[in-house]
Every structure is written in C-alpha cells, then in structure tokens.
Design an enzyme around this catalytic site. Sequence first.
Site, mmCIF file in Angstrom:
data_model
loop_
_atom_site.group_PDB
_atom_site.id
_atom_site.type_symbol
_atom_site.label_atom_id
_atom_site.label_comp_id
_atom_site.label_asym_id
_atom_site.label_seq_id
_atom_site.Cartn_x
_atom_site.Cartn_y
_atom_site.Cartn_z
ATOM 1 N N ARG A 25 0.846 -1.200 0.000
ATOM 2 C CA ARG A 25 0.000 0.000 0.000
ATOM 3 C C ARG A 25 0.883 1.252 0.000
ATOM 4 O O ARG A 25 0.539 2.270 -0.567
ATOM 5 C CB ARG A 25 -0.963 -0.005 1.199
ATOM 6 C CG ARG A 25 -1.777 1.268 1.308
ATOM 7 C CD ARG A 25 -3.084 1.125 2.098
ATOM 8 N NE ARG A 25 -2.996 0.266 3.252
ATOM 9 C CZ ARG A 25 -2.396 0.592 4.420
ATOM 10 N NH1 ARG A 25 -1.832 1.758 4.565
ATOM 11 N NH2 ARG A 25 -2.393 -0.274 5.414
ATOM 12 N N TYR A 77 -16.425 17.126 -15.536
ATOM 13 C CA TYR A 77 -16.866 15.729 -15.466
ATOM 14 C C TYR A 77 -17.890 15.555 -14.335
ATOM 15 O O TYR A 77 -17.666 15.997 -13.206
ATOM 16 C CB TYR A 77 -15.638 14.837 -15.251
ATOM 17 C CG TYR A 77 -16.011 13.420 -14.920
ATOM 18 C CD1 TYR A 77 -16.785 12.664 -15.790
ATOM 19 C CD2 TYR A 77 -15.612 12.839 -13.722
ATOM 20 C CE1 TYR A 77 -17.155 11.372 -15.473
ATOM 21 C CE2 TYR A 77 -15.971 11.541 -13.404
ATOM 22 C CZ TYR A 77 -16.749 10.815 -14.278
ATOM 23 O OH TYR A 77 -17.118 9.536 -13.954
ATOM 24 N N ASP A 149 -7.419 19.194 -14.167
ATOM 25 C CA ASP A 149 -7.764 17.873 -14.697
ATOM 26 C C ASP A 149 -7.412 17.897 -16.187
ATOM 27 O O ASP A 149 -8.075 18.563 -16.986
ATOM 28 C CB ASP A 149 -9.264 17.606 -14.465
ATOM 29 C CG ASP A 149 -9.698 16.228 -14.987
ATOM 30 O OD1 ASP A 149 -8.995 15.671 -15.854
ATOM 31 O OD2 ASP A 149 -10.753 15.740 -14.539
ATOM 32 N N LYS A 174 -8.277 6.862 -19.311
ATOM 33 C CA LYS A 174 -8.577 7.405 -20.643
ATOM 34 C C LYS A 174 -7.337 7.337 -21.551
ATOM 35 O O LYS A 174 -6.849 6.268 -21.819
ATOM 36 C CB LYS A 174 -9.129 8.825 -20.481
ATOM 37 C CG LYS A 174 -10.231 8.929 -19.413
ATOM 38 C CD LYS A 174 -11.459 8.143 -19.801
ATOM 39 C CE LYS A 174 -12.413 7.763 -18.686
ATOM 40 N NZ LYS A 174 -12.657 8.629 -17.586
#
Length: 358
Positions: A25, A77, A149, A174
């Site tokens: 992690r 978004y 973004d 994406k």
Amino acid sequence: MTPIYQTSTFVQEAPAKHKGYEYARSQNPTRTALEAAFAAIENAKHGLAFSSGVAATDAVIKLLQPGDEVIAAADMYGGTYRMFTKIYSKFNIRFHYVNMQDANNIKQHINSNTKLIWTETPTNPLMNITDIAAVAAMAKHHKILLCVDNTFASPYLQNPLDLGADLVMHSVTKYVGGHSDVIQGCLMMNDDQLREQLYFIQKSTGAVPGPMDCFLVLRGIKTLHVRMQRHCENGAKIAHHLRNHAKVARVYWCGFEDHPNYNIAKKQMRDFGGMMSFTLKNDSVDEAKRVLSSTKLFALAESLGGVESLINHPATMTHASIPQEERIKNGLTDSLIRLSVGIEDVDDLIEDLNQAIG
Ligand SMILES: Cc1ncc(COP(=O)(O)O)c(C=O)c1O
C-alpha cells in the site's frame, strides 16, 4: 520489461529495517516505475498513482480542512461534481462553480478561505477552454493551489505544470492507459512538500492501483504519442465532416478557429485531440437516441480515450449525476452527443457516422 511485482509485503533485513519496500500500500516496485513515468510525461518532479481518477481527485480534496472553499469549473466531469456536492459538502467544504472560460470570473469568488481552484480544460463534454496560465497567475497571487484535470488533452497535448499549475490530475483510464482495459488515476506535481502530503494521503487512505494495472499503464504510455497523433488527425477530419453535414446543428471541438477560446487552446495545446460533441438540427432527444443506437463502429459506451471509437449520451450516461437544470444552464442539453474518436481508419468512422445520422 518492468516486472509485475504481484507482492503485498516484502522481506525485511531486521525489524524496521527494510530494503526500500515494506508493504505494497505504501510502495510497490511496479508502481514506483509507473510513478516515475507519470512524472516524466508531465515534465513533473513527482508522480503518484491512484486506483481511479476519482481517487486521485479525492486525495487532492483531502488536503483541505472543514471551512475551506474551492472554486471549481461549472462545466466539468459529472463524477467530480458529484464528489464535490454529495460527499465533501457534508464535511463543510464549500464549492463555488464558476464559468472559467473567462478567467476573470474566478476573482469575485476568492476570499481568505479559498484554498483550491479546480479546473478542467478542455471540459467534458462541451470542450470549453480555460486559460491555464491566467488562472495560475491569479492562484499564485492569492496563494491558492491550482489543480488541472488534464484528462481530455493528455500529457501529449498539454502540460499544465509548465503553465504554472501546482497539480495535474488524470483519469489514466482514458488516453494515458489508452486501451479501455484499466481504471486508474494519477497526480503530478513539482513541489516536494505537496508530494509528501499527497503521498501520506495515498498510503493512509489506500486508494492505490495493483501491480498488473500499473504494468498495463506503463505499456500504454509507450504508445501515447503515436496514438495521440492519430486521435488528433482523425478528430480534425471528423469534426470538419460533421460541421459540414446537412443534419448536424453544432459541433463542439476546440480546433475550430471560431471556437470562443481557440486562441487560448492554440497557445496551450500542441493539437486539438479527438474529443468532440455535437447536436442535430432535429433537436429531439429521441432523434439523438436513435443516432446513438445506430452506429456500428462507434461503440455506445461511457469512457473515452481508448484506441476504439466511442459514442456517448452525456445527459443519461457520463453526466447523469448533474441535475438537469444545472446541466442545461451550462449548455449540456439532453440531445448532445459526445464522441471519443479512436485510431481506426477515418473513412470507416465517417461512413459509420453518416449511416447513423442518415
Ligand atoms: C475529465 C475526467 N476526469 C475524471 C474522471 C474520473 O476518472 P475515473 O473514471 O478514472 O475515476 C473522468 C472519467 O470519466 C473524466 O472524464
């Protein structure tokens, strides 16, 4: 090739004396290689990988305290809007949604509680453009963090840190991943302290990607430039084709010289990409839905940026989480159709759109 370290824990030399890796992690060698690649493609000093784009966004918001205020793009978004309004408003963080096509609109919302400006350019799905350098100058002047973004442009077309932003976020799902086979997000930054704060959040709240996904994205990055070149070429041809189509009313694409912020797009982007939206002259939702259901090469699906072309209905799919009234106020009508133009043969794509539009 970078090995896939399918490993959750690492043997240590002595108690509390590890060899660079202790628990996956916190760090995993495949992820470390990917985070270095993320930094490199955005001209950044540091990169951090997250289990999704929204997890990366979530980490940025966790830098804030109750009472802090955020100025966010009005048209962005839907999932980002949903997180801000439905999750973080509960924790007494206040969000102001602003039309950022004119950077001056931001000023009136700045006060001593403003800690973050969140922008997205080009925006999803209306392809609006924000002047990153102008917003960055304003943010710096007021000592406010600016996060961009950069999902729609990809690091191949635009590098917000070079324009003065503090943080870049990508839905790696994406263009960066590029093959519609992985969900992932990332953050890139230059500031060491900011990296330490975000690394602390990453390991403390645990939204990290697995090693196999890191491997897939490392592989995707190797072809990012070639894919983007074809996305841009195909995108330009399809945008012009649609604009000249007798049944199309309006095409939203930032490469048109009469796009309201074309000059800014040209200044801050290397090319204009393969994302666009359009409306039909027959503006009924039923007609839009008929077209959306009639394509054969363009697959009807959420997401974008993969090598295969996708067609999407923002009002009922990607942006359904934004109330209708809010959506329409920002220009996102119920009949808008969004395309993610892939890298297939462009003549085949045009033929497919022609037969679907009729
Ligand atoms: C512009 C933009 N930002 C963020 C996200 C969220 O990323 P993810 O789906 O990888 O969590 C998306 C997803 O569609 C997006 O299009």
